[in-house]
Design a protein around this motif. Structure first.
Motif, PDB file in Angstrom:
ATOM      1  N   GLY A 195       0.871  -1.339  -0.013  1.00  0.00           N
ATOM      2  CA  GLY A 195      -0.004   0.052  -0.100  1.00  0.00           C
ATOM      3  C   GLY A 195       0.770   1.158   0.158  1.00  0.00           C
ATOM      4  N   ASP A 196       2.200   1.205   0.217  1.00  0.00           N
ATOM      5  CA  ASP A 196       3.124   2.377   0.038  1.00  0.00           C
ATOM      6  C   ASP A 196       3.119   3.100  -1.458  1.00  0.00           C
ATOM      7  N   HIS A 197       3.369   4.184  -1.494  1.00  0.00           N
ATOM      8  CA  HIS A 197       3.605   5.020  -2.775  1.00  0.00           C
ATOM      9  C   HIS A 197       4.624   6.046  -2.438  1.00  0.00           C
ATOM     10  N   VAL A 198       5.796   5.462  -2.793  1.00  0.00           N
ATOM     11  CA  VAL A 198       7.186   6.163  -2.373  1.00  0.00           C
ATOM     12  C   VAL A 198       7.642   7.283  -3.529  1.00  0.00           C
ATOM     13  N   CYS A 199       8.255   8.438  -3.144  1.00  0.00           N
ATOM     14  CA  CYS A 199       8.741   9.207  -3.937  1.00  0.00           C
ATOM     15  C   CYS A 199      10.240   9.195  -3.685  1.00  0.00           C
ATOM     16  N   GLN A 200      11.146   8.590  -4.730  1.00  0.00           N
ATOM     17  CA  GLN A 200      12.350   8.583  -4.600  1.00  0.00           C
ATOM     18  C   GLN A 200      13.118   9.640  -5.799  1.00  0.00           C
ATOM     19  N   LEU A 201      13.947  10.634  -5.213  1.00  0.00           N
ATOM     20  CA  LEU A 201      14.473  11.413  -6.153  1.00  0.00           C
ATOM     21  C   LEU A 201      15.999  11.230  -6.317  1.00  0.00           C
ATOM     22  N   LEU A 202      16.255  10.884  -7.530  1.00  0.00           N
ATOM     23  CA  LEU A 202      17.685  10.350  -7.868  1.00  0.00           C
ATOM     24  C   LEU A 202      18.539  11.560  -8.595  1.00  0.00           C
ATOM     25  N   ASP A 203      19.830  11.541  -8.245  1.00  0.00           N
ATOM     26  CA  ASP A 203      20.747  12.471  -9.029  1.00  0.00           C
ATOM     27  C   ASP A 203      20.717  11.935 -10.479  1.00  0.00           C
ATOM     28  N   PRO A 204      21.191  12.864 -11.295  1.00  0.00           N
ATOM     29  CA  PRO A 204      21.210  12.650 -12.857  1.00  0.00           C
ATOM     30  C   PRO A 204      22.252  11.540 -13.023  1.00  0.00           C
ATOM     31  N   ALA A 222      10.598   6.526  -8.902  1.00  0.00           N
ATOM     32  CA  ALA A 222      11.973   6.997  -8.910  1.00  0.00           C
ATOM     33  C   ALA A 222      12.172   8.255 -10.169  1.00  0.00           C
ATOM     34  N   TYR A 223      12.222   9.467  -9.482  1.00  0.00           N
ATOM     35  CA  TYR A 223      12.612  10.679 -10.455  1.00  0.00           C
ATOM     36  C   TYR A 223      13.848  10.940 -10.692  1.00  0.00           C
ATOM     37  N   GLN A 224      14.149  10.881 -11.961  1.00  0.00           N
ATOM     38  CA  GLN A 224      15.684  11.062 -12.378  1.00  0.00           C
ATOM     39  C   GLN A 224      15.884  12.106 -13.444  1.00  0.00           C
ATOM     40  N   GLY A 225      16.972  13.011 -13.375  1.00  0.00           N
ATOM     41  CA  GLY A 225      17.073  13.854 -14.251  1.00  0.00           C
ATOM     42  C   GLY A 225      17.336  15.304 -13.501  1.00  0.00           C
ATOM     43  N   GLY A 226      18.154  16.225 -14.082  1.00  0.00           N
ATOM     44  CA  GLY A 226      18.476  17.411 -13.263  1.00  0.00           C
ATOM     45  C   GLY A 226      17.712  18.609 -14.014  1.00  0.00           C
ATOM     46  N   ASP A 227      16.881  18.129 -14.987  1.00  0.00           N
ATOM     47  CA  ASP A 227      16.235  19.475 -15.631  1.00  0.00           C
ATOM     48  C   ASP A 227      14.639  19.675 -15.605  1.00  0.00           C
ATOM     49  N   TRP A 228      14.328  19.040 -14.272  1.00  0.00           N
ATOM     50  CA  TRP A 228      12.781  19.024 -14.088  1.00  0.00           C
ATOM     51  C   TRP A 228      12.278  20.549 -13.716  1.00  0.00           C
ATOM     52  N   ASP A 229      11.192  20.757 -14.393  1.00  0.00           N
ATOM     53  CA  ASP A 229      10.594  22.034 -13.874  1.00  0.00           C
ATOM     54  C   ASP A 229      10.225  22.052 -12.293  1.00  0.00           C
ATOM     55  N   THR A 273       6.502  21.105 -11.567  1.00  0.00           N
ATOM     56  CA  THR A 273       6.299  19.618 -11.764  1.00  0.00           C
ATOM     57  C   THR A 273       6.491  18.706 -10.909  1.00  0.00           C
ATOM     58  N   LEU A 274       7.763  19.039 -10.297  1.00  0.00           N
ATOM     59  CA  LEU A 274       8.503  18.015  -9.389  1.00  0.00           C
ATOM     60  C   LEU A 274       7.682  18.327  -7.937  1.00  0.00           C
ATOM     61  N   GLU A 275       7.253  19.273  -7.701  1.00  0.00           N
ATOM     62  CA  GLU A 275       6.557  19.662  -6.351  1.00  0.00           C
ATOM     63  C   GLU A 275       5.415  18.884  -6.409  1.00  0.00           C
ATOM     64  N   ASN A 276       4.619  19.246  -7.257  1.00  0.00           N
ATOM     65  CA  ASN A 276       3.369  18.718  -7.608  1.00  0.00           C
ATOM     66  C   ASN A 276       3.260  17.076  -7.288  1.00  0.00           C
ATOM     67  N   ALA A 277       4.490  16.307  -7.995  1.00  0.00           N
ATOM     68  CA  ALA A 277       4.252  14.996  -7.835  1.00  0.00           C
ATOM     69  C   ALA A 277       4.806  14.644  -6.507  1.00  0.00           C
ATOM     70  N   ARG A 278       5.611  15.332  -5.862  1.00  0.00           N
ATOM     71  CA  ARG A 278       6.197  15.131  -4.396  1.00  0.00           C
ATOM     72  C   ARG A 278       4.987  15.140  -3.393  1.00  0.00           C
ATOM     73  N   CYS A 279       3.954  16.045  -3.687  1.00  0.00           N
ATOM     74  CA  CYS A 279       3.023  16.325  -2.698  1.00  0.00           C
ATOM     75  C   CYS A 279       2.005  15.155  -2.698  1.00  0.00           C
ATOM     76  N   VAL A 280       1.879  14.277  -3.566  1.00  0.00           N
ATOM     77  CA  VAL A 280       0.771  13.299  -3.647  1.00  0.00           C
ATOM     78  C   VAL A 280       1.339  12.144  -3.400  1.00  0.00           C
ATOM     79  N   HIS A 281       2.686  11.972  -3.150  1.00  0.00           N
ATOM     80  CA  HIS A 281       3.309  10.707  -2.699  1.00  0.00           C
ATOM     81  C   HIS A 281       3.097  10.864  -0.850  1.00  0.00           C
ATOM     82  N   PRO A 282       2.515   9.951  -0.227  1.00  0.00           N
ATOM     83  CA  PRO A 282       2.701   9.832   1.237  1.00  0.00           C
ATOM     84  C   PRO A 282       3.802   9.497   1.874  1.00  0.00           C
ATOM     85  N   HIS A 283       4.725   8.546   1.019  1.00  0.00           N
ATOM     86  CA  HIS A 283       6.045   8.136   1.532  1.00  0.00           C
ATOM     87  C   HIS A 283       7.243   8.692   0.674  1.00  0.00           C
ATOM     88  N   HIS A 284       8.312   9.182   1.461  1.00  0.00           N
ATOM     89  CA  HIS A 284       9.358   9.588   0.826  1.00  0.00           C
ATOM     90  C   HIS A 284      10.748   8.802   1.153  1.00  0.00           C
TER      91      HIS A 284
END
Length: 260
Positions: free
Chosen positions: A16-25, A132-139, A142-153
């Motif tokens: 039931g977890d929905h995790v946001c993982q931010l990766l370096d490029p 898993a979000y990857q890349g250094g040129d995210w708007d 866009t990234l903030e919207n996605a982070r807000c709808v993940h209950p787990h980080h």
């Protein structure tokens, strides 16, 4: 009951977890996520990897999906795989969603819709979903919207945003934290996306500490943007309700119902 939390490693991901993982490029998504994928065999989960680089992951999962080549929505695809996993005797479905800024044709609105779909899917089905979000040129928005709808980080780098919206039960969404000028745009985008899918959006706000003028404007604007749409906020505290009234929004013309 689902609750927000920060994970130290992907070993802690549960049903039931929905995790946001931010990766370096420069990070290799499979090196960083290998334990999550490998644990599928340990726990008896069917593993699905969604990646614009299918050739790099084909030997690591039961199913690899290229988001650009899908002939249906990602939600439809993972639901189909979840049904297949149940028939085949797996415990659950384990999804690694590899997202790159140049690997999706969805655009910001489509990506937010996709993340809300995955959040609902994880909550309702018990699937384990890591994005898993990857890349250094995210708007940034866009990234903030996605982070807000993940209950787990994951980890300390992607600190939880000032507020979060996540699925609660079959007919509502929980909102917690503080929605101020910094988060108002994201809040409005999330509500607008939800309202395009259903006429009434129910928000459980017991954990919503404060809603400032910008947040209230975003709420009223999203509710009034489409005809015959309504937002119902339940469990709001006295401060939030008083600020709403004093700001002139407690009016029948505003398609928002705010209740204790």
């Amino acid at each position: 009951m689902r609750a927000t939390r920060t994970l130290a490693t992907l070993d802690e991901v549960g049903c039931g977890d929905h995790v946001c993982q931010l990766l370096d490029p420069a990070d290799d998504v499979m090196d960083r996520s290998r334990a999550f994928v490998a644990d599928g065999a340990l726990f008896g989960d069917k593993v699905v990897i969604v990646s614009p680089l299918p050739q790099a992951t084909s030997d690591l999962a039961s199913m690899v999906l290229d988001p650009v080549r899908l002939q249906e929505s990602l939600l439809a695809a993972v639901r189909r795989e979840a049904a297949s996993a149940e028939r085949e005797g797996y415990r659950s479905l384990r999804v690694l969603h590899h997202v790159t800024s140049d690997g999706s044709a969805e655009g910001p609105e489509g990506l937010l819709r996709c993340e809300l779909d995955l959040e609902e899917f994880a909550a309702d089905s018990g699937a384990l979903v890591v994005c898993a979000y990857q890349g250094g040129d995210w708007d940034a928005s866009t990234l903030e919207n996605a982070r807000c709808v993940h209950p787990h980080h994951l980890g300390s780098r992607p600190a939880s945003p000032s507020f979060q919206v996540y699925r609660t039960g079959k007919d509502g969404w929980t909102v917690n934290g503080v929605i101020d000028a910094d988060g108002a745009s994201a809040f409005g985008a999330i509500l607008g996306t939800l309202l395009r899918q259903t006429a009434t959006v129910r928000l459980l706000c017991h954990g919503l500490d404060f809603l400032d003028a910008a947040g209230m404007s975003a709420l009223a604007g999203a509710a009034g943007r489409l005809h015959d749409r309504k937002v119902v906020l339940e469990g709001t505290n006295e401060t939030v309700r008083l600020a709403w009234e004093l700001s002139g929004y407690a009016d029948p013309s505003v398609a928002v119902v705010m209740a204790p």
